[in-house]
Scaffold this active site. Structure first.
Site, mmCIF file in Angstrom:
data_model
loop_
_atom_site.group_PDB
_atom_site.id
_atom_site.type_symbol
_atom_site.label_atom_id
_atom_site.label_comp_id
_atom_site.label_asym_id
_atom_site.label_seq_id
_atom_site.Cartn_x
_atom_site.Cartn_y
_atom_site.Cartn_z
ATOM 1 N N HIS A 64 9.405 -3.466 3.437
ATOM 2 C CA HIS A 64 9.045 -3.708 2.038
ATOM 3 C C HIS A 64 10.302 -3.987 1.212
ATOM 4 O O HIS A 64 10.302 -4.848 0.333
ATOM 5 C CB HIS A 64 8.342 -2.494 1.428
ATOM 6 C CG HIS A 64 7.048 -2.122 2.087
ATOM 7 N ND1 HIS A 64 6.925 -1.028 2.898
ATOM 8 C CD2 HIS A 64 5.830 -2.707 2.053
ATOM 9 C CE1 HIS A 64 5.688 -0.935 3.338
ATOM 10 N NE2 HIS A 64 4.985 -1.941 2.840
ATOM 11 N N MET A 75 0.845 -1.196 0.000
ATOM 12 C CA MET A 75 0.000 0.000 0.000
ATOM 13 C C MET A 75 0.887 1.255 0.000
ATOM 14 O O MET A 75 0.445 2.335 0.395
ATOM 15 C CB MET A 75 -0.926 -0.014 1.210
ATOM 16 C CG MET A 75 -1.912 -1.188 1.148
ATOM 17 S SD MET A 75 -3.457 -0.925 2.028
ATOM 18 C CE MET A 75 -2.875 -0.645 3.680
ATOM 19 N N GLY A 96 5.077 -9.850 4.391
ATOM 20 C CA GLY A 96 5.801 -9.777 5.661
ATOM 21 C C GLY A 96 5.075 -10.570 6.736
ATOM 22 O O GLY A 96 3.844 -10.599 6.785
ATOM 23 N N SER A 102 6.630 -0.457 10.280
ATOM 24 C CA SER A 102 5.261 -0.356 9.776
ATOM 25 C C SER A 102 5.096 1.036 9.196
ATOM 26 O O SER A 102 5.649 2.007 9.748
ATOM 27 C CB SER A 102 4.265 -0.536 10.933
ATOM 28 O OG SER A 102 2.988 -0.050 10.562
ATOM 29 N N SER A 103 4.330 1.153 8.109
ATOM 30 C CA SER A 103 4.071 2.490 7.561
ATOM 31 C C SER A 103 3.376 3.346 8.617
ATOM 32 O O SER A 103 3.519 4.571 8.638
ATOM 33 C CB SER A 103 3.205 2.389 6.313
ATOM 34 O OG SER A 103 3.842 1.559 5.369
ATOM 35 N N GLN A 111 -2.635 -12.203 7.940
ATOM 36 C CA GLN A 111 -2.829 -11.907 6.506
ATOM 37 C C GLN A 111 -2.220 -12.985 5.613
ATOM 38 O O GLN A 111 -2.883 -13.528 4.728
ATOM 39 C CB GLN A 111 -2.222 -10.541 6.190
ATOM 40 C CG GLN A 111 -2.147 -10.208 4.712
ATOM 41 C CD GLN A 111 -1.801 -8.756 4.455
ATOM 42 O OE1 GLN A 111 -2.664 -7.908 4.486
ATOM 43 N NE2 GLN A 111 -0.546 -8.457 4.182
HETATM 44 O O1 PAF Z 1 -0.119 -5.683 3.698
HETATM 45 C C1 PAF Z 1 -0.535 -4.792 2.925
HETATM 46 O O2 PAF Z 1 0.115 -3.783 2.675
HETATM 47 C C2 PAF Z 1 -1.914 -4.926 2.309
HETATM 48 O O3 PAF Z 1 -2.791 -5.567 3.165
HETATM 49 C C3 PAF Z 1 -1.893 -5.638 0.934
HETATM 50 C C4 PAF Z 1 -1.402 -7.051 1.055
HETATM 51 C C5 PAF Z 1 -1.000 -4.864 -0.029
HETATM 52 C C6 PAF Z 1 -3.305 -5.675 0.333
HETATM 53 O O4 PAF Z 1 -3.816 -4.407 0.152
#
Ligand code: PAF
Length: 292
Positions: free
Chosen positions: A41, A34, A153, A191-192, A159
């Site tokens: 990232h 995102m 991650g 984390s962002s 997730q």
């Molecule tokens: O982890 C994230 O940044 C988001 O949940 C993802 C996997 C890009 C889906 O929008």
């Protein structure tokens, strides 16, 4: 050369050109994000770069995964710096769709992907629509990119497990690759959303990692296996700390993500925490396994 593409058709066409090399298909590694990219990232992109001939990163703040009172409008964005990082790391394609590109002029997407059971606890309990939004956007991105590997991650412990189940259930021809949590020197998971923290909150936020380390030690070193008791003691401590509001602290079965009462030897266990530091919701976790 790095391609930055906004349209689904451009993404598919650019990928097709890069993927096919005579009779052989090159491996495609995909990192969905995102944006507001940080070293966490970067570690996913580096892993993708090392394991694939073609690397695709998507940058899309997905409205479907935010609840009505969450931070969609203020979610941090910095496309120029994200693109600079991707270029430095040798990304081939950055896919930056708009909401209209992904979901139509007004959100018209009528399909939602829902994975049962795994979303019932942890973040799924306090963010009821979140994982349907994540699964829906990832299913769509996987359909557009058709990667061989998709990198996530481990900070988002629930997730990647939910997405792995979705990939298996819907027969996507790709592998979910979970990658280690990247931390600041003092332990804070990157984390962002750390960008929202004031210096004082940044310090307070260490309680998430400290709690996990202390629980890990109690289990692995002191061999305390009564999960309910361990949680109750830790919750009492967090509740006494100023500036923190606990969302959950749970010890769950690594596979089912259901809370357990007792930690058994040779079973993989996840200790997961979510807490508000000021108004910022942060998450962290640790995977453990007790040997006999
Ligand atoms: O982890 C994230 O940044 C988001 O949940 C993802 C996997 C890009 C889906 O929008």
């Amino acid at each position: 050369m790095m391609y930055v593409v906004e349209k689904i058709s451009d993404c598919k066409a650019t990928l097709a050109a890069l993927r096919h090399d005579g009779d052989t298909n090159k491996r495609v590694g995909f990192v969905p994000t995102m944006g507001y990219l940080h070293a966490g990232h970067a570690s996913l992109i580096e892993r993708a770069r090392a394991q694939n001939e073609v690397v695709v990163v998507s940058i899309f703040v997905n409205p479907l995964q935010f609840g009505p009172n969450e931070d969609l409008d203020k979610y941090p964005r910095d496309l120029q710096s994200d693109l600079a990082l991707c270029e430095r790391l040798g990304v081939d394609i950055v896919f930056t769709p708009t909401v209209a590109t992904m979901y139509g002029q007004e959100p018209t997407v009528l399909t939602r992907v829902h994975v049962d059971r795994l979303g019932e606890h942890l973040c799924g309990a306090s963010r009821p629509i979140h994982f349907d939004g994540v699964c829906t956007v990832c299913a769509k991105l996987f359909a557009i990119v058709s990667p061989n590997y998709a990198y996530f991650g481990k900070k988002d412990a629930q997730q990647w497990r939910i997405l792995r189940q979705m990939v298996q259930d819907l027969s996507f021809d790709l592998e979910i690759v979970p990658c280690p949590i990247i931390r600041e020197e003092d332990g804070l998971a990157l984390s962002s959303r750390n960008a929202y923290l004031s210096p004082k909150e940044r310090h307070t936020a260490l309680i998430l990692h400290d709690t996990l380390v202390s629980l890990e030690q109690k289990v692995l070193v002191h061999r305390e296996f009564d999960a309910s008791r361990l949680i109750a003691q830790a919750v009492e401590q967090i509740d006494r700390a100023p500036g923190v509001r606990l969302d959950y602290l749970s010890i769950v079965d690594d596979r089912t993500l259901s809370p357990i009462d007792r930690i058994e030897p040779e079973k993989d266990v996840l200790i997961a925490i979510a807490a508000y530091v000021g108004t910022t919701r942060l998450i962290d976790n640790v995977e453990i396994r007790v040997e006999r």
